[in-house]
Scaffold this motif. Structure first.
Motif, PDB file in Angstrom:
ATOM      1  N   THR A 140       0.837  -1.214   0.000  1.00 31.78           N
ATOM      2  CA  THR A 140       0.000   0.000   0.000  1.00 31.78           C
ATOM      3  C   THR A 140       0.864   1.252   0.000  1.00 31.78           C
ATOM      4  N   ASN A 141       1.884   1.266   0.851  1.00 35.95           N
ATOM      5  CA  ASN A 141       2.770   2.432   0.927  1.00 35.95           C
ATOM      6  C   ASN A 141       3.554   2.627  -0.373  1.00 35.95           C
ATOM      7  N   ALA A 142       4.062   1.542  -0.943  1.00 36.76           N
ATOM      8  CA  ALA A 142       4.835   1.646  -2.184  1.00 36.76           C
ATOM      9  C   ALA A 142       3.951   2.111  -3.339  1.00 36.76           C
ATOM     10  N   SER A 143       2.735   1.604  -3.414  1.00 38.72           N
ATOM     11  CA  SER A 143       1.816   2.014  -4.475  1.00 38.72           C
ATOM     12  C   SER A 143       1.471   3.490  -4.343  1.00 38.72           C
ATOM     13  N   GLY A 144       1.230   3.941  -3.114  1.00 39.47           N
ATOM     14  CA  GLY A 144       0.942   5.357  -2.897  1.00 39.47           C
ATOM     15  C   GLY A 144       2.098   6.243  -3.305  1.00 39.47           C
ATOM     16  N   ALA A 145       3.334   5.788  -3.016  1.00 44.90           N
ATOM     17  CA  ALA A 145       4.514   6.574  -3.385  1.00 44.90           C
ATOM     18  C   ALA A 145       4.662   6.656  -4.900  1.00 44.90           C
ATOM     19  N   LEU A 146       4.452   5.546  -5.604  1.00 48.08           N
ATOM     20  CA  LEU A 146       4.521   5.551  -7.071  1.00 48.08           C
ATOM     21  C   LEU A 146       3.438   6.444  -7.667  1.00 48.08           C
ATOM     22  N   ALA A 147       2.252   6.391  -7.083  1.00 47.11           N
ATOM     23  CA  ALA A 147       1.162   7.250  -7.561  1.00 47.11           C
ATOM     24  C   ALA A 147       1.523   8.720  -7.396  1.00 47.11           C
ATOM     25  N   ALA A 148       2.168   9.062  -6.264  1.00 48.08           N
ATOM     26  CA  ALA A 148       2.569  10.449  -6.028  1.00 48.08           C
ATOM     27  C   ALA A 148       3.603  10.914  -7.046  1.00 48.08           C
TER      28      ALA A 148
END
Length: 505
Positions: A140-148
């Motif tokens: 979840t954290n990695a996906s959010g960072a990539l989205a940002a």
């Protein structure tokens, strides 16, 4: 850069010079497609931005720790890789950036929505299968960072590049109005997307909100790509080779060996001490990743306003992850938080309507000065909420102060963005945009680090005081820049003359 400079001037934009619609002479159909595409892209990002704080405090109740850790991961990713994203946007073609942005952003939000759904549905994983629980949290954290990061690429592409190219060759007011519309769309998404998510969370379930996020990105990505490509094909200036456009800019980018040199203009404008200070700082920047990008940023005349804007990101006085989680902990229903955030966005939309009016009467520089001090005055209410008895009453006063402050904040944001558009040359624009967003994320990261240190929601008042102090520092920094440029802050002669007229009358 003046409005008429750069590629796209003259004959290239001749097809866009019909009509007098909201684009002030630009092709209305192309502008509508640009605006709709921007709306669709920002909607998913705003859904996630609002909901992630609620997801995290429900995954790990009674603590801001998970919300703060997510914020650290996202903000540090943009802080470290932001300059690289800016450089990537500068080197790739517009269509390559567009495809990469939309693919990574939509995929990341889909994965994040699925992983959050799994964490919420199987809420006993932390007990029954802790490794799987940790793996889903990391995903979840990695996906959010990539989205940002992908959202950053889209922001640079649309707001820093396409808008400037499309509006070049037109009066300065065209760029001002287009910037305001782009920001208004973003704030409309900030208004409507959280309201929808808040009602889904309150009256259906938190899991349904995460599923809706994933489905939105599946359904919208193809339409977004088609809309942006049609704008690209309809504006000849956007179709030109990026490298040729860079080479045609006034003054090519300096090689790294010459970047740290002190110019005579800087010495004459700010004095030898200020110039020496800049040289010293830029030399120390050589230890940073993409340090040349940071040095280019340091050479800009609008560096100080950019830093002042970035400091405003070191705050919990926004409807961000930490404040949303704290309000939820205090017992404020999710739909009420979303409505309060929506009202905050309405105030921000009002700022985008007010900005062109104020800008037409005073300079961009002075608009920023009045705006940031307006924000400071409204945030006094947030400081006062600390002494309001009762958790719910205190929360309402806090939300009111934050919402009111958005009028000054978004006007200041527009003023700084236009200062950069007007004063940063074409060859540096993407790089400066990447560094600016990286710097903002560094201060955003510091906010979440403080959230980890002060993770008890009962101590949120300490974060309020720290945030207000930093807004004060940002306001003073911008005021210093205005004084350095204008050599004064107020027209004392006009004030004295007016006072004398009142006295004699």
């Amino acid at each position: 850069m003046e409005a008429g400079e750069g590629v796209g001037s003259g004959g290239h934009l001749a097809p866009l010079l019909d009509g007098h619609g909201s684009g002030s002479g630009l092709d209305a159909a192309l502008l509508r497609r640009l605006y709709v595409g921007h709306f669709l892209a920002r909607w998913g990002a705003r859904m996630w931005e609002f909901s992630v704080g609620l997801y995290m405090i429900r995954i790990w109740p009674d603590s801001l720790l998970f919300a703060a850790i997510y914020g650290v991961v996202e903000a540090s990713s943009v802080a470290v890789f932001g300059p690289m994203v800016g450089t990537l946007v500068d080197r790739l073609t517009y269509l390559q950036v567009l495809g990469l942005w939309l693919l990574v952003q939509s995929s990341s939000f889909i994965v994040a929505g699925i992983s959050v759904t799994a964490l919420l549905v199987y809420d006993d994983l932390k007990v029954t299968s802790f490794p799987i629980f940790v793996a889903l949290v990391i995903l979840t954290n990695a996906s959010g960072a990539l989205a940002a990061l992908s959202t950053l690429a889209g922001t640079i592409l649309i707001e820093r590049e396409w808008v400037v190219v499309i509006c070049s060759g037109h009066p300065a007011a065209v760029l001002t109005n287009t910037n305001s519309v782009i920001r208004r769309i973003d704030l409309s998404c900030k208004l409507l997307a959280p309201v929808l998510s808040g009602f889904v969370i309150s009256f259906v379930s938190t899991e349904a909100s995460a599923v809706a996020l994933a489905l939105w990105n599946v359904a919208s990505v193809g339409l977004e790509y088609w809309l942006f490509v049609s704008v690209y094909n309809g504006v000849p200036a956007l179709g030109e080779n990026v490298q040729l456009r860079r080479e045609s800019s006034v003054g090519a980018a300096l090689p790294s060996s010459e970047i740290v040199a002190t110019s005579d203009e800087e010495v004459q404008t700010y004095g030898q001490d200020a110039a020496d200070w800049r040289v010293g700082v830029t030399k120390h920047l050589s230890i940073l990743p993409c340090w040349e990008s940071w040095v280019v940023y340091m050479r800009q005349d609008v560096m100080l306003p950019g830093v002042a804007l970035a400091i405003l990101y070191f705050t919990v006085l926004s409807f961000g992850t930490l404040m949303t989680a704290t309000l939820d902990w205090k017992g404020i229903p999710a739909y009420v938080i979303s409505l309060a955030r929506g009202f905050s966005a309405i105030v921000g939309i009002a700022a985008t309507l007010l900005y062109p009016v104020v800008h037409s009467r005073v300079s961009t520089l002075r608009t920023g000065l009045w705006s940031i001090w307006m924000q400071w005055c409204c945030l006094l209410l947030c400081v006062g909420s600390i002494w309001v008895s009762g958790g719910v009453a205190s929360a309402w006063v806090l939300m009111a102060g934050v919402a009111a402050s958005r009028l000054g904040l978004w006007m200041f944001d527009l003023a700084v963005m236009q200062l950069m558009q007007d004063n940063v040359r074409d060859s540096d624009r993407c790089v400066v945009g990447g560094v600016q967003n990286s710097l903002q994320s560094i201060f955003d990261l510091l906010t979440y680090i403080m959230g980890i240190i002060i993770s008890d929601p009962r101590d949120f008042s300490e974060l309020i005081v720290l945030s207000f102090f930093l807004v004060t520092c940002a306001a003073l920094m911008y005021t210093l820049h205005v004084y350095r440029v204008r050599k004064h802050l107020f027209h004392l002669d006009k004030i004295i003359a007016k006072l004398g007229w009142i006295k004699t009358s």
